[in-house]
Motif scaffolding. Structure first.
Motif: not given
Length: 372
Positions: A212, A216, A239-240, A243
């Protein structure tokens, strides 16, 4: 008469199991094995297995520095032997139960815990079957080192020398490479020369590592980029990342488990991953340049050091260096081309077949001399 092979792995991460499955498929494709079974040494059928697996995963997730200390402590000669003896004592009965259940003609290990137990049983003459160990990292840990094991398969000639220096007869060590699935043995398709680089981000089958965080921070890289993220079986991570993708300036596709990893790697300009040896071996087989990020402590740090030395990987230690490294690598096509060429030279896509052929030779020799 054909023999049964039992390949014993451990469900700590997915790499050990992927290696076991690759060996199983190669053995079944040969002439000397009628049945090959993969067994999980740390399944949930007994308390000791559950405790060991839970402690390992919790230490990695919550106390990584403690795991790193344990790893390095166990590499020193005397304590390492003690840890191996403790592992053997705890797991001997589990191995005996597996042998009784499957009644194999040869036993292959892709994790050091059952290897420790096998060496102990061989020392007490409770195990007289031929044995083989398939090391699934780019450096030797002392838990693997037992003179009672008949054959060793390692990633490189350097590892063969290291293992020999620790007392294993060099004639019993084969520098085959780490076994990967047969799909990685096919010639990778030619990468396109379009304007949009393709970045693949992976964290192993469990979705571990700083996936993640990596995705990012790719937002800081000038685009456009086409990013594919493989989250494995980690649904929360998927899911993260989904997003994060909604806020990214780049086009991001998020996958769970997929059987198209060989295609994704072959089509990628760059793979960002933690340095798990199986994923990195797959990347080498497809000639995919590596950016290593989010290393787990212990063996993955040693894997990273080896791959950087070989010129097939760049290591990023933090978020700022990750985005900077991606920017610099994409700006230098000649750097990526050199990494790709070195990866294809270093890669061993046929390692599983080589291992299976040697194991077949062991079975032939045993049939010719059952008392040997």
């Amino acid at each position: 008469m054909e023999a049964k092979a039992l390949i014993i792995t451990a469900s700590i991460g997915s790499g050990h199991t992927r290696a076991a499955e690759a060996v199983r498929s190669a053995l079944l494709g040969g002439r000397h094995v009628s049945q090959a079974t993969v067994a999980d040494f740390l399944d949930d059928r007994d308390t000791a297995s559950r405790v060991i697996k839970d402690a390992y995963l919790k230490m990695l997730g919550v106390f990584p520095n403690a795991y790193d200390h344990l790893y390095r402590w166990s590499q020193s000669p005397v304590p390492g032997a003690n840890l191996g003896s403790l592992t053997a004592l705890l797991m001997r009965n589990k191995l005996l139960r597996l042998l009784e259940e499957h009644r194999p003609g040869i036993v292959v290990f892709t994790h050091p815990f059952p290897c420790c137990a096998a060496a102990s049983l061989r020392g007490s003459r409770q195990l007289q079957l031929p044995t083989a160990a398939v090391l699934t990292d780019f450096a030797v840990h002392r838990l693997w080192v037992h003179r009672e094991i008949d054959r060793y398969f390692v990633a490189s000639r350097e590892m063969k020398a290291s293992l020999a220096a620790l007392g294993i007869n060099g004639e019993r060590i084969y520098a085959t490479g780490i076994p990967v699935a047969a799909g990685f043995a096919t010639q990778p398709p030619r990468r396109g020369t379009g304007e949009e680089p393709s970045i693949l981000v992976m964290g192993g089958g469990l979705g571990l590592g700083a996936v993640e965080e990596a995705v990012t921070n790719l937002a800081a890289v000038g685009g456009p980029l086409s990013i594919t993220v493989v989250a494995g079986g980690n649904d929360a991570l998927r899911r993260r990342i989904t997003a994060v993708a909604e806020q990214s300036p780049h086009n991001i596709a998020v996958l769970g488990f997929t059987d198209r990893v060989h295609e994704l790697m072959a089509g990628a300009t760059l793979l960002i991953t933690k340095p798990g040896a199986l994923t990195c071996s797959e990347a080498l087989a497809t000639g995919t340049p590596l950016l290593l990020y989010g290393s787990l402590p212990g063996q993955e740090e040693e894997n990273a050091a080896y791959l950087v030395r070989q010129g097939v990987a760049v290591k990023a230690d933090d978020a700022a260096s990750l985005s900077l490294s991606v920017t610099r690598m994409l700006a230098k096509p000649e750097l990526l081309a050199g990494m790709r060429s070195r990866a294809l030279v270093l890669g061993r896509p046929n390692a599983a077949a080589e291992i299976a052929a040697t194991i077949g030779g062991c079975l032939i020799a045993r049939r010719a001399n059952p008392a040997g």
